[in-house]
Design a protein around this motif. Sequence first.
Motif, PDB file in Angstrom:
ATOM      1  N   THR A 103     -16.841 -48.820 -33.891  1.00 50.12           N
ATOM      2  CA  THR A 103     -18.192 -48.656 -34.395  1.00 50.12           C
ATOM      3  C   THR A 103     -18.255 -47.507 -35.386  1.00 50.12           C
ATOM      4  OG1 THR A 103     -20.524 -48.792 -33.805  1.00 50.12           O
ATOM      5  CG2 THR A 103     -19.277 -47.067 -32.715  1.00 50.12           C
ATOM      6  N   SER A 104     -19.401 -47.414 -36.059  1.00 53.00           N
ATOM      7  CA  SER A 104     -19.629 -46.386 -37.067  1.00 53.00           C
ATOM      8  C   SER A 104     -20.871 -45.589 -36.698  1.00 53.00           C
ATOM      9  CB  SER A 104     -19.845 -47.052 -38.430  1.00 53.00           C
ATOM     10  OG  SER A 104     -20.471 -46.151 -39.339  1.00 53.00           O
ATOM     11  N   PHE A 105     -20.810 -44.288 -36.943  1.00 52.19           N
ATOM     12  CA  PHE A 105     -21.986 -43.438 -36.758  1.00 52.19           C
ATOM     13  C   PHE A 105     -22.506 -42.917 -38.100  1.00 52.19           C
ATOM     14  CE2 PHE A 105     -19.607 -42.657 -32.634  1.00 52.19           C
ATOM     15  CZ  PHE A 105     -20.382 -43.533 -31.903  1.00 52.19           C
TER      16      PHE A 105
ATOM     17  N   ALA B  80     -13.655 -59.737 -35.748  1.00 50.96           N
ATOM     18  CA  ALA B  80     -14.972 -60.378 -35.674  1.00 50.96           C
ATOM     19  C   ALA B  80     -16.006 -59.312 -36.003  1.00 50.96           C
ATOM     20  CB  ALA B  80     -15.201 -60.922 -34.276  1.00 50.96           C
ATOM     21  N   VAL B  81     -16.926 -59.617 -36.893  1.00 52.10           N
ATOM     22  CA  VAL B  81     -17.956 -58.644 -37.294  1.00 52.10           C
ATOM     23  C   VAL B  81     -19.271 -58.999 -36.592  1.00 52.10           C
ATOM     24  CG1 VAL B  81     -19.157 -57.591 -39.246  1.00 52.10           C
ATOM     25  CG2 VAL B  81     -16.834 -58.477 -39.545  1.00 52.10           C
ATOM     26  N   ASP B  82     -19.897 -58.003 -36.001  1.00 52.23           N
ATOM     27  CA  ASP B  82     -21.212 -58.208 -35.353  1.00 52.23           C
ATOM     28  C   ASP B  82     -22.289 -57.890 -36.383  1.00 52.23           C
ATOM     29  OD1 ASP B  82     -19.588 -58.517 -33.115  1.00 52.23           O
ATOM     30  OD2 ASP B  82     -20.026 -56.518 -32.333  1.00 52.23           O
TER      31      ASP B  82
ATOM     32  N   SER C 185     -13.250 -40.340 -37.342  1.00 54.27           N
ATOM     33  CA  SER C 185     -13.883 -39.824 -38.563  1.00 54.27           C
ATOM     34  C   SER C 185     -14.872 -40.763 -39.243  1.00 54.27           C
ATOM     35  CB  SER C 185     -12.789 -39.425 -39.547  1.00 54.27           C
ATOM     36  OG  SER C 185     -11.709 -40.336 -39.465  1.00 54.27           O
ATOM     37  N   SER C 186     -14.747 -42.069 -39.020  1.00 49.80           N
ATOM     38  CA  SER C 186     -15.691 -43.028 -39.624  1.00 49.80           C
ATOM     39  C   SER C 186     -15.440 -44.414 -39.037  1.00 49.80           C
ATOM     40  CB  SER C 186     -15.503 -43.097 -41.155  1.00 49.80           C
ATOM     41  OG  SER C 186     -14.281 -43.728 -41.469  1.00 49.80           O
ATOM     42  N   GLY C 187     -16.344 -45.323 -39.336  1.00 50.59           N
ATOM     43  CA  GLY C 187     -16.143 -46.708 -38.911  1.00 50.59           C
ATOM     44  C   GLY C 187     -14.952 -47.338 -39.619  1.00 50.59           C
ATOM     45  N   THR C 188     -14.758 -46.964 -40.866  1.00 51.33           N
ATOM     46  CA  THR C 188     -13.614 -47.490 -41.625  1.00 51.33           C
ATOM     47  C   THR C 188     -12.308 -47.024 -40.985  1.00 51.33           C
ATOM     48  OG1 THR C 188     -14.960 -47.320 -43.622  1.00 51.33           O
ATOM     49  CG2 THR C 188     -12.592 -47.625 -43.934  1.00 51.33           C
ATOM     50  N   ASP C 189     -12.228 -45.723 -40.675  1.00 45.73           N
ATOM     51  CA  ASP C 189     -11.014 -45.213 -40.031  1.00 45.73           C
ATOM     52  C   ASP C 189     -10.818 -45.813 -38.646  1.00 45.73           C
ATOM     53  OD1 ASP C 189     -10.367 -43.735 -42.220  1.00 45.73           O
ATOM     54  OD2 ASP C 189     -11.147 -41.845 -41.465  1.00 45.73           O
ATOM     55  N   ALA C 190     -11.912 -46.109 -37.958  1.00 39.56           N
ATOM     56  CA  ALA C 190     -11.802 -46.749 -36.640  1.00 39.56           C
ATOM     57  C   ALA C 190     -11.066 -48.085 -36.788  1.00 39.56           C
ATOM     58  CB  ALA C 190     -13.188 -46.969 -36.038  1.00 39.56           C
ATOM     59  N   LEU C 191     -11.427 -48.849 -37.814  1.00 49.00           N
ATOM     60  CA  LEU C 191     -10.781 -50.149 -38.046  1.00 49.00           C
ATOM     61  C   LEU C 191      -9.318 -49.976 -38.438  1.00 49.00           C
ATOM     62  CD1 LEU C 191     -13.692 -51.856 -40.031  1.00 49.00           C
ATOM     63  CD2 LEU C 191     -12.830 -52.600 -37.803  1.00 49.00           C
ATOM     64  N   VAL C 192      -9.053 -49.019 -39.312  1.00 45.53           N
ATOM     65  CA  VAL C 192      -7.666 -48.776 -39.738  1.00 45.53           C
ATOM     66  C   VAL C 192      -6.824 -48.371 -38.529  1.00 45.53           C
ATOM     67  CG1 VAL C 192      -6.161 -47.291 -41.125  1.00 45.53           C
ATOM     68  CG2 VAL C 192      -8.296 -48.143 -42.111  1.00 45.53           C
TER      69      VAL C 192
ATOM     70  N   TYR D 277     -28.017 -57.285 -48.113  1.00 48.58           N
ATOM     71  CA  TYR D 277     -26.706 -57.244 -47.455  1.00 48.58           C
ATOM     72  C   TYR D 277     -26.246 -58.668 -47.248  1.00 48.58           C
ATOM     73  CZ  TYR D 277     -28.273 -52.527 -46.384  1.00 48.58           C
ATOM     74  OH  TYR D 277     -28.764 -51.251 -46.470  1.00 48.58           O
ATOM     75  N   TYR D 278     -25.339 -59.194 -48.023  1.00 53.13           N
ATOM     76  CA  TYR D 278     -24.587 -58.573 -49.098  1.00 53.13           C
ATOM     77  C   TYR D 278     -24.710 -59.457 -50.326  1.00 53.13           C
ATOM     78  CZ  TYR D 278     -22.963 -55.647 -45.349  1.00 53.13           C
ATOM     79  OH  TYR D 278     -22.949 -54.775 -44.301  1.00 53.13           O
ATOM     80  N   PRO D 279     -24.886 -58.871 -51.501  1.00 54.01           N
ATOM     81  CA  PRO D 279     -25.141 -59.696 -52.687  1.00 54.01           C
ATOM     82  C   PRO D 279     -23.921 -60.457 -53.189  1.00 54.01           C
ATOM     83  CG  PRO D 279     -25.072 -57.367 -53.264  1.00 54.01           C
ATOM     84  CD  PRO D 279     -24.966 -57.438 -51.767  1.00 54.01           C
TER      85      PRO D 279
ATOM     86  N   THR E 175     -19.447 -59.478 -45.145  1.00 59.46           N
ATOM     87  CA  THR E 175     -19.482 -58.241 -44.374  1.00 59.46           C
ATOM     88  C   THR E 175     -19.407 -57.084 -45.345  1.00 59.46           C
ATOM     89  OG1 THR E 175     -18.312 -56.918 -42.687  1.00 59.46           O
ATOM     90  CG2 THR E 175     -16.951 -58.352 -44.048  1.00 59.46           C
ATOM     91  N   PHE E 176     -19.565 -55.869 -44.836  1.00 63.37           N
ATOM     92  CA  PHE E 176     -19.371 -54.685 -45.665  1.00 63.37           C
ATOM     93  C   PHE E 176     -17.893 -54.597 -46.022  1.00 63.37           C
ATOM     94  CE2 PHE E 176     -18.805 -49.928 -45.863  1.00 63.37           C
ATOM     95  CZ  PHE E 176     -19.409 -49.792 -47.095  1.00 63.37           C
ATOM     96  N   VAL E 177     -17.616 -54.119 -47.208  1.00 58.88           N
ATOM     97  CA  VAL E 177     -16.251 -54.101 -47.744  1.00 58.88           C
ATOM     98  C   VAL E 177     -15.235 -53.456 -46.799  1.00 58.88           C
ATOM     99  CG1 VAL E 177     -16.656 -51.963 -49.047  1.00 58.88           C
ATOM    100  CG2 VAL E 177     -14.838 -53.515 -49.764  1.00 58.88           C
ATOM    101  N   ALA E 178     -15.678 -52.482 -46.006  1.00 57.12           N
ATOM    102  CA  ALA E 178     -14.740 -51.730 -45.158  1.00 57.12           C
ATOM    103  C   ALA E 178     -13.943 -52.622 -44.209  1.00 57.12           C
ATOM    104  CB  ALA E 178     -15.491 -50.676 -44.355  1.00 57.12           C
ATOM    105  N   THR E 179     -14.540 -53.729 -43.755  1.00 59.04           N
ATOM    106  CA  THR E 179     -13.845 -54.605 -42.805  1.00 59.04           C
ATOM    107  C   THR E 179     -12.519 -55.096 -43.408  1.00 59.04           C
ATOM    108  OG1 THR E 179     -16.046 -55.391 -42.150  1.00 59.04           O
ATOM    109  CG2 THR E 179     -14.158 -56.561 -41.246  1.00 59.04           C
TER     110      THR E 179
HETATM  111  C1  LIG Z   1     -20.755 -49.427 -42.028  1.00 50.35           C
HETATM  112  C2  LIG Z   1     -19.745 -50.452 -41.759  1.00 50.35           C
HETATM  113  C3  LIG Z   1     -18.368 -50.144 -41.706  1.00 50.35           C
HETATM  114  C4  LIG Z   1     -17.815 -48.808 -42.109  1.00 50.35           C
HETATM  115  O1  LIG Z   1     -18.298 -47.714 -41.434  1.00 50.35           O
HETATM  116  P1  LIG Z   1     -18.214 -46.264 -42.117  1.00 50.35           P
HETATM  117  O2  LIG Z   1     -18.551 -45.349 -40.989  1.00 50.35           O
HETATM  118  O3  LIG Z   1     -19.209 -46.223 -43.214  1.00 50.35           O
HETATM  119  O4  LIG Z   1     -16.828 -46.064 -42.590  1.00 50.35           O
HETATM  120  C5  LIG Z   1     -17.498 -51.158 -41.361  1.00 50.35           C
HETATM  121  N1  LIG Z   1     -17.922 -52.402 -41.101  1.00 50.35           N
HETATM  122  C6  LIG Z   1     -19.221 -52.738 -41.162  1.00 50.35           C
HETATM  123  C7  LIG Z   1     -19.623 -54.143 -40.830  1.00 50.35           C
HETATM  124  C8  LIG Z   1     -20.179 -51.783 -41.503  1.00 50.35           C
HETATM  125  O5  LIG Z   1     -21.467 -52.138 -41.567  1.00 50.35           O
END
Ligand SMILES: *Cc1c(COP(=O)(O)O)cnc(C)c1O
Length: 373
Positions: free
Chosen positions: A185-187, A135-137, A56-63, A319-321, A83-87
């Motif tokens: 990954t996220s789409f 690890a964040v790319d 469903s999302s990149g965030t859910d992929a990580l969870v 990205y990111y303040p 990194t983006f907060v979702a990590t």
């Molecule tokens: C966009 C992003 C996410 C989250 O992906 P979503 O699909 O928006 O939930 C997670 N980590 C990083 C580094 C991102 O850039």
Amino acid sequence: MEFVDLKAQQKIIRKNIEAGIKKVLDHGKYIMGPEVGELEAKLAKFAKVRHAITCSSGTDALVMALMALGAGKGDGVFTTPFTFVATAEAICLAGATPVFSDIDPVGFNIDPGKLETAIKKVIKRNNIKPKAIIAVDLFGQPADYDKINKIAEKYGLFVIGDGAQSFGAKYKKKSACCAADIACTSFFPAKPLGCYGDGGAIFTNNDALAENLISIRVHGKGSHKYENVRIGINGRMDTIQAAILLEKLKIFPKEIELRQKAAKNYTKLISGISYLKPPAIKDDVTSVWAQYSLLARDEEKRNELIKKLNRAGVPTAIYYPKPLHIQKAFKDLGYKKGDFSVSENAAKRIFSLPMHPYLKHEDQNFIAKTLAD
Ligand SMILES: *Cc1c(COP(=O)(O)O)cnc(C)c1O
């Protein structure tokens, strides 16, 4: 000028996307329809990984990845604050504790040397158990997986790649999606490969993990939907989004090339400007340039340049303040300003220029000229 020009892309593939959506409307299988399986097979082939599991999302992929690895209460998961907060949010959602470790100032990805120090510190403190590394790319450039995997092996940790920005990037000639135990990954529409809503995918070569993830995606299902063998989530990708991605994936290899060309051109144009530091890509990796992020000499110069660009009609982003360790959401972790100086310094000096495959040379020239004036 657009920061990410999705309209230019849509113009090229609009007819095919409409045909793809129409097919879904005709068969009516909105949840887990045939396009989902088709997309997964194509993603796996593209990434040269055994299993691609859409979600469903990149965030859910990580969870889901953390859940599949059994990371939860009492477990420490190491990642960067830049990194983006979702990590880090995903780590908390899984019930585990984020442990931040600073980035390397050149690639903005986790610094392996500092990572090992952070792991040793947690072991010594002995209040949480080291479990995994995310690890964040960042900006599309793969992290230093060989070194990270070696450290993970030494301490018995799993490695998750947060490849939300790096789908299509290569690490040592191979897809970055197979550099970790699990890659996510996220789409999201503005990512290098984006759908027209939320979506994500998880990649692994491990059959048992894949089976686990497929179950977690649909409420921890067993052999069928109404047999529940574990706690999962509703983590499915919509069939319509899969249909859109099937069309976008066809032009994605070409788009990666165009992004790389645009990035190269930017670097050529701005490399003579004394108060700017263009991004550097390390040996043996490729970037898909989710962002073209560069450093200004200092915060004042950065803000001045952003104002100038914006006034000239050029959109920019930061990205990111504010690094995650000083965000209110993570205040319970007990970090303070000054804990991660490389991240804090980057947050003050970094900014991103428009980046997408259809960026025009004349626009890049104009941006470079505005920056140099
Ligand atoms: C966009 C992003 C996410 C989250 O992906 P979503 O699909 O928006 O939930 C997670 N980590 C990083 C580094 C991102 O850039």
